[in-house]
Design an enzyme around this catalytic site. Structure first.
Site, PDB file in Angstrom:
ATOM      1  N   CYS A 196      -0.902   4.060   1.214  1.00 35.10           N
ATOM      2  CA  CYS A 196       0.441   3.482   1.215  1.00 35.10           C
ATOM      3  C   CYS A 196       1.329   4.360   2.079  1.00 35.10           C
ATOM      4  O   CYS A 196       1.722   5.469   1.679  1.00 35.10           O
ATOM      5  CB  CYS A 196       1.013   3.391  -0.195  1.00 35.10           C
ATOM      6  SG  CYS A 196       2.717   2.797  -0.179  1.00 35.10           S
ATOM      7  N   CYS A 236       5.687  -2.706   4.798  1.00 38.65           N
ATOM      8  CA  CYS A 236       4.357  -2.226   4.425  1.00 38.65           C
ATOM      9  C   CYS A 236       3.905  -1.323   5.563  1.00 38.65           C
ATOM     10  O   CYS A 236       3.619  -1.792   6.670  1.00 38.65           O
ATOM     11  CB  CYS A 236       3.384  -3.380   4.216  1.00 38.65           C
ATOM     12  SG  CYS A 236       1.714  -2.823   3.799  1.00 38.65           S
TER      13      CYS A 236
HETATM   14  N1  LIG Z   1       3.153  -0.648   0.894  1.00 40.26           N
HETATM   15  C1  LIG Z   1       2.029   0.078   1.361  1.00 40.26           C
HETATM   16  C2  LIG Z   1       0.731  -0.595   1.411  1.00 40.26           C
HETATM   17  C3  LIG Z   1       0.283  -1.150   0.123  1.00 40.26           C
HETATM   18  C4  LIG Z   1      -1.046  -1.733   0.221  1.00 40.26           C
HETATM   19  C5  LIG Z   1      -1.500  -2.278  -1.048  1.00 40.26           C
HETATM   20  N2  LIG Z   1      -0.822  -3.504  -1.405  1.00 40.26           N
HETATM   21  C6  LIG Z   1      -2.992  -2.449  -1.055  1.00 40.26           C
HETATM   22  O1  LIG Z   1      -3.674  -2.245  -0.045  1.00 40.26           O
HETATM   23  O2  LIG Z   1      -3.507  -2.752  -2.137  1.00 40.26           O
HETATM   24  C7  LIG Z   1       2.326   0.791   2.638  1.00 40.26           C
HETATM   25  O3  LIG Z   1       3.480   1.066   2.908  1.00 40.26           O
HETATM   26  O4  LIG Z   1       1.398   1.150   3.358  1.00 40.26           O
END
Ligand SMILES: N[C@H](CCC[C@H](N)C(=O)O)C(=O)O
Length: 292
Positions: free
Chosen positions: A76, A224
């Site tokens: 993350c 993300c």
């Molecule tokens: N918010 C995150 C990624 C979350 C990914 C997650 N949802 C998964 O792969 O299960 C970021 O800033 O990289």
């Protein structure tokens, strides 16, 4: 109520993050606690970043990452920046090394307050992303939504940056696609045995992308970081952009540099909102008085 530990509600470009201090403990934040915190008004989050001790030489801390649904994520990016900001303000140090399920990551806070995280190296092999079927060319795999002869989204680039991503390239404004409707179908498509983070990306020029992401285990997010890395790498890999780009996510811009070393460096901000204490087993929490 069990014993309480400190937490901070933070965000990275609007990606809602709860940083929980599990140092000095041997247990872990439970899925039950995550689900309880996720449904709270003030503690609603996209990821929990739980900081643990580690005895690995040269590594400062281990980070355990949980999604809204209580599942674990390997990586993350936005949350890692929040962890760096919290630890930098606690210790006065500027750079850190973390162990995550995606491997060992390094990160540093710059003079201007922005934080860079080395997200590691991309993985393009179908069985390492992973995909359920052999695809030797992961720059565009056979997958589409909408009518067979006129699909709305099709042929995504896929890769892993610790966690699995699919990037659909679109021509129109990224806001004109109904990601809320397609996201859950694609996240859970049988081609992705560990599910996947689903993004739509529009190339504006060879140094700029617009991106929206439906996160695995979470849903629509304002940012993300790992998807921004995946979109930047896939765009450069398919000659859509250079290797150093700005990725505009709904929360703002992230700067991604896919270095000659093959490492992907993500740079962006982190913001503290309030602090409190939480029971990592149940999710019961209270805000610190100053912030209440
Ligand atoms: N918010 C995150 C990624 C979350 C990914 C997650 N949802 C998964 O792969 O299960 C970021 O800033 O990289």
């Amino acid at each position: 109520m069990g014993s309480m530990v400190p937490f901070a509600k933070m965000n990275g470009l609007g990606n809602d993050i709860v940083v929980i201090d599990m140092r000095g403990r041997t247990d872990a934040v439970t899925a039950e606690a995550a689900i309880a915190l996720a449904s709270g008004d003030r503690t609603g989050f996209d990821q929990i970043m739980a900081i643990h001790d580690t005895d690995i030489d040269g590594v400062d801390y281990r980070i355990d990452i949980l999604n809204r649904d209580g599942s674990r994520s390997q990586a993350c990016g936005n949350g890692t920046r929040c962890v760096v900001q919290a630890l930098a303000s606690e210790t006065g140090r500027k750079s850190f090394t973390f162990k995550t399920l995606a491997g060992i990551l390094t990160a540093e806070e710059h003079e201007d307050g922005l934080i860079s995280v080395d997200m590691g190296v991309p993985e393009f092999r179908w069985d390492r992303i992973p995909l359920a079927e052999e695809f030797y060319d992961t720059t565009r795999i056979e997958l589409q939504v909408g009518p067979i002869d006129d699909p709305v989204l099709h042929s995504p680039s896929v890769m892993s940056i610790g966690n699995p991503h699919a990037i659909f390239w679109v021509k129109e404004d990224v806001w004109s696609y109904d990601l809320e409707r397609f996201g859950p179908l694609l996240e859970n498509h049988p081609i992705f045995p560990e599910r996947a983070n689903i993004s739509i990306a529009r190339v504006l020029n060879d140094q700029t992308l617009d991106l929206r992401t439906w996160e695995r285990g979470v849903g629509l997010t304002r940012a993300c970081g790992s998807a921004a890395c995946a979109a930047a790498v896939c765009a450069a890999r398919t000659d859509r952009t250079r290797r150093r780009v700005t990725v505009n996510v709904p929360g703002g811009p992230l700067h991604i540099d896919w270095r000659a070393s093959n490492h992907v460096i993500m740079t962006g901000p982190a913001e503290w909102e309030f602090s409190g204490t939480v029971d990592p087993l149940t999710g019961d929490w209270k805000a610190d008085e100053a912030a209440a």
